[in-house]
Scaffold this motif. Sequence first.
Motif, mmCIF file in Angstrom:
data_model
loop_
_atom_site.group_PDB
_atom_site.id
_atom_site.type_symbol
_atom_site.label_atom_id
_atom_site.label_comp_id
_atom_site.label_asym_id
_atom_site.label_seq_id
_atom_site.Cartn_x
_atom_site.Cartn_y
_atom_site.Cartn_z
ATOM 1 N N GLY A 9 0.835 -1.213 0.000
ATOM 2 C CA GLY A 9 0.000 0.000 0.000
ATOM 3 C C GLY A 9 0.861 1.251 0.000
ATOM 4 N N SER A 10 0.574 2.167 -0.942
ATOM 5 C CA SER A 10 1.419 3.363 -1.053
ATOM 6 C C SER A 10 0.660 4.632 -0.702
ATOM 7 C CB SER A 10 2.005 3.467 -2.455
ATOM 8 O OG SER A 10 0.962 3.668 -3.384
ATOM 9 N N SER A 11 -0.372 4.520 0.145
ATOM 10 C CA SER A 11 -0.945 5.755 0.691
ATOM 11 C C SER A 11 -0.140 6.081 1.964
ATOM 12 C CB SER A 11 -2.428 5.586 0.977
ATOM 13 O OG SER A 11 -2.581 4.576 1.916
ATOM 14 N N ILE A 31 4.932 -1.888 -2.391
ATOM 15 C CA ILE A 31 3.994 -2.195 -3.478
ATOM 16 C C ILE A 31 2.884 -1.156 -3.472
ATOM 17 C CG2 ILE A 31 2.320 -3.890 -4.325
ATOM 18 C CD1 ILE A 31 4.073 -6.038 -3.159
ATOM 19 N N GLY A 32 2.713 -0.464 -4.594
ATOM 20 C CA GLY A 32 1.694 0.586 -4.606
ATOM 21 C C GLY A 32 1.333 1.035 -5.996
ATOM 22 N N THR A 33 0.731 2.212 -6.040
ATOM 23 C CA THR A 33 0.253 2.747 -7.320
ATOM 24 C C THR A 33 1.284 3.720 -7.889
ATOM 25 O OG1 THR A 33 -0.890 4.444 -6.079
ATOM 26 C CG2 THR A 33 -2.205 2.580 -6.739
ATOM 27 N N ASP A 34 1.249 3.853 -9.210
ATOM 28 C CA ASP A 34 2.271 4.663 -9.882
ATOM 29 C C ASP A 34 2.045 6.164 -9.654
ATOM 30 O OD1 ASP A 34 4.558 4.800 -11.279
ATOM 31 O OD2 ASP A 34 3.657 4.578 -13.260
ATOM 32 N N ASP A 35 0.816 6.528 -9.287
ATOM 33 C CA ASP A 35 0.520 7.957 -9.126
ATOM 34 C C ASP A 35 0.601 8.342 -7.663
ATOM 35 O OD1 ASP A 35 -0.106 8.215 -11.837
ATOM 36 O OD2 ASP A 35 -2.046 7.256 -11.443
ATOM 37 N N PRO A 36 1.095 9.547 -7.390
ATOM 38 C CA PRO A 36 1.058 10.031 -6.003
ATOM 39 C C PRO A 36 -0.398 10.199 -5.548
ATOM 40 C CG PRO A 36 2.267 11.549 -7.452
ATOM 41 C CD PRO A 36 1.638 10.525 -8.333
ATOM 42 N N PRO A 37 -0.640 10.250 -4.234
ATOM 43 C CA PRO A 37 -2.009 10.427 -3.740
ATOM 44 C C PRO A 37 -2.675 11.629 -4.417
ATOM 45 C CG PRO A 37 -0.507 10.004 -1.928
ATOM 46 C CD PRO A 37 0.337 10.133 -3.142
ATOM 47 N N ALA A 38 -3.929 11.437 -4.834
ATOM 48 C CA ALA A 38 -4.639 12.483 -5.602
ATOM 49 C C ALA A 38 -4.829 13.754 -4.766
ATOM 50 C CB ALA A 38 -5.984 11.935 -6.040
ATOM 51 N N PHE A 124 1.328 17.013 2.180
ATOM 52 C CA PHE A 124 2.220 16.081 2.882
ATOM 53 C C PHE A 124 2.257 14.713 2.204
ATOM 54 C CE2 PHE A 124 3.165 12.824 6.020
ATOM 55 C CZ PHE A 124 4.365 13.294 6.541
ATOM 56 N N ASP A 125 1.085 14.167 1.885
ATOM 57 C CA ASP A 125 1.050 12.810 1.330
ATOM 58 C C ASP A 125 1.813 12.744 0.012
ATOM 59 O OD1 ASP A 125 -0.607 12.477 3.505
ATOM 60 O OD2 ASP A 125 -2.128 11.325 2.432
ATOM 61 N N ARG A 126 1.662 13.792 -0.798
ATOM 62 C CA ARG A 126 2.360 13.804 -2.090
ATOM 63 C C ARG A 126 3.883 13.888 -1.885
ATOM 64 N NH1 ARG A 126 1.868 15.062 -7.527
ATOM 65 N NH2 ARG A 126 3.752 16.082 -8.274
ATOM 66 N N ALA A 127 4.283 14.820 -1.025
ATOM 67 C CA ALA A 127 5.726 15.008 -0.800
ATOM 68 C C ALA A 127 6.343 13.740 -0.207
ATOM 69 C CB ALA A 127 5.953 16.199 0.131
ATOM 70 N N ALA A 128 5.627 13.118 0.748
ATOM 71 C CA ALA A 128 6.166 11.913 1.389
ATOM 72 C C ALA A 128 6.241 10.759 0.390
ATOM 73 C CB ALA A 128 5.301 11.530 2.587
ATOM 74 N N TYR A 129 5.232 10.661 -0.470
ATOM 75 C CA TYR A 129 5.224 9.591 -1.496
ATOM 76 C C TYR A 129 6.442 9.737 -2.413
ATOM 77 C CZ TYR A 129 3.656 7.215 -5.796
ATOM 78 O OH TYR A 129 3.573 6.426 -6.911
ATOM 79 N N LEU A 130 6.684 10.963 -2.881
ATOM 80 C CA LEU A 130 7.804 11.176 -3.801
ATOM 81 C C LEU A 130 9.134 10.907 -3.092
ATOM 82 C CD1 LEU A 130 6.507 14.353 -5.666
ATOM 83 C CD2 LEU A 130 6.501 11.988 -6.482
ATOM 84 N N SER A 177 -0.429 -2.379 4.875
ATOM 85 C CA SER A 177 -0.897 -0.996 5.081
ATOM 86 C C SER A 177 -2.038 -0.690 4.132
ATOM 87 C CB SER A 177 0.259 -0.015 4.819
ATOM 88 O OG SER A 177 1.415 -0.427 5.495
ATOM 89 N N THR A 178 -2.904 -1.680 3.915
ATOM 90 C CA THR A 178 -3.965 -1.504 2.918
ATOM 91 C C THR A 178 -5.307 -1.157 3.551
ATOM 92 O OG1 THR A 178 -4.442 -3.861 2.981
ATOM 93 C CG2 THR A 178 -2.861 -3.129 1.315
#
Length: 493
Positions: A9-11, A31-38, A124-130, A177-178
């Motif tokens: 989970g990549s949230s 393991i997660g999605t290719d896009d950062p959190p919307a 925050f979620d976007r920055a942390a994901y990247l 973490s899903t």
Amino acid sequence: MEGLPVVLGSSATGILVSLALSRAGVEHILIGTDDPPAPVPRLGESIIDTSSPELWRLYGHEFADGFHYKNHIAYLNGNFSALCHLASPLRTQKRISKFAHPDGRKTRYPWFGEALFHLDRIKFDRAAYLKARAQKECHFVVARVTRVEFDAATDRVTRLELDKGAAIERPRYVFDSTGFASPISKAANVKMSPLSVPQRVVWTHYRRDDLEANPPEWWRGGTNLMRLDREFDGIDAMSWLIPLGATLSVGLSVDQSSERSNDSDEDLMERLASAWRRRGVDYVSVFPQQQPIQQLRHSYFVRDRAYGGNWLLVGPTFITIWFPGSTGLWTVCAAAGMAHRLIENPELGKFYEKSMRQLTHFHRLLDHVAHGPIWKSSWQVYHFFGKGGSLIWSRIADYFRIRDDDYGWFRPSSWLLNSLELVGRKFPPFMVMFFVFALVRNRLDVHRERQGLPFPLYNRSIPFRLWNAIRWLPDFLWGLLPRRRRAATLTSG
Ligand SMILES: Cc1cc2nc3c(=O)[nH]c(=O)nc-3n(C[C@H](O)[C@H](O)[C@H](O)COP(=O)(O)OP(=O)(O)OC[C@H]3O[C@@H](n4cnc5c(N)ncnc54)[C@H](O)[C@@H]3O)c2cc1C
């Protein structure tokens, strides 16, 4: 990549675990999605006495623009407006930066709320994901888990199948973490127990780009919670109002069994705006630009187990409790802080499970606010803050243990904090010892439209608390009689 730890989970939940593993130098698969959190309004913006200092310590220096001051928690319930003053609204950047060194080092605990914040989850979620994806220890795999092979004899996950035909053999450890979906719980046959009746949540953001920095309205300084009641609002529900600079996060949670729960998103948001307006908080006039409305149907729950031979149910995958507790990110920070130790010693999951299960006490208290009678006496107000306040002690005790990486039996500070919690939980007036009367300003507003009126001295925390200490007894006695009796007296007078 056989034999590596895996994060599913990549949230935010998975990302924070992945970042913690990278910080500890542990190579792992995410393991997660290719896009950062919307970039849509997200849940989880109010953070508490454990998650807030921890996130600020680790990420405050780098992502400072995602953090906004949280100075109070206010509850509007019946005719009571109770504001618990947590931190000075005028604390300086210099003061708060002491708790967020560039290297994320351990600091003293910010007892005076210096590191209490709201978190802009879109930023925050976007920055942390990247950031997580960019770490050399993190092997990011764009996929979903479709099947889990599990060995019940050893209580271990032995294989993870992914949707693109690939598989991960013999993962060393799996951090699930899903959230609700939790493929590991299904494979390990872990049962889930609902903690209260199913909810429908609607929420959104309101914005105003040209807003001045120093808010004149007290409700723009902290987390505001309100119980809507059928008699006054036509609906029984819980709501929040969380300011994040030029953004205001607003939402409502209603029982799915309620006759109003199938109203349209727009109708519910309009009813909510009107409920706050009738209490003197006209947020739409301050933040006129409404963002897309979000909605969710869900239940609060806890699962029977949090850990096994080589797996952990991280944060909201194991437990999720009533939102006014704002505990979601604490359950994640705790798991992230323990992550590298759990890989070496899965039995430490016992500590995690016990610590997280404690949150059910908080849930019960909050469930009573959401479903019990509306507050009619100041006794209920102080009882709530006393009991809620006592639950902080054990949370902080566990946070210290995790931060210090100390799970041994000899820990006098934990004994002390846990004892305080136990006494306060069983006997809430005990919290008088900790100046709850000075922190909480409890106002009985006979006419509810007065509930939005200013709290004098709000910006001056020491005089504010001194004034509370003087006012609390008369205010307490004035509000002690059940509200209905006094309303009748006032009307006839
Ligand atoms: C009404 C409400 C208010 C809240 N308020 C607060 C608050 O004020 N403070 C706070 O700290 N917390 C709060 N929370 C909790 C908070 O929202 C969450 O703890 C937090 O957002 C973390 O959730 P998440 O985004 O990581 O999880 P989720 O959004 O549940 O993410 C799960 C992830 O797993 C992925 N996934 C699912 N299945 C698979 C699979 N098979 N394979 C791979 N990936 C998969 C999904 O794609 C998703 O990315 C609140 C919760 C609610 C319901």
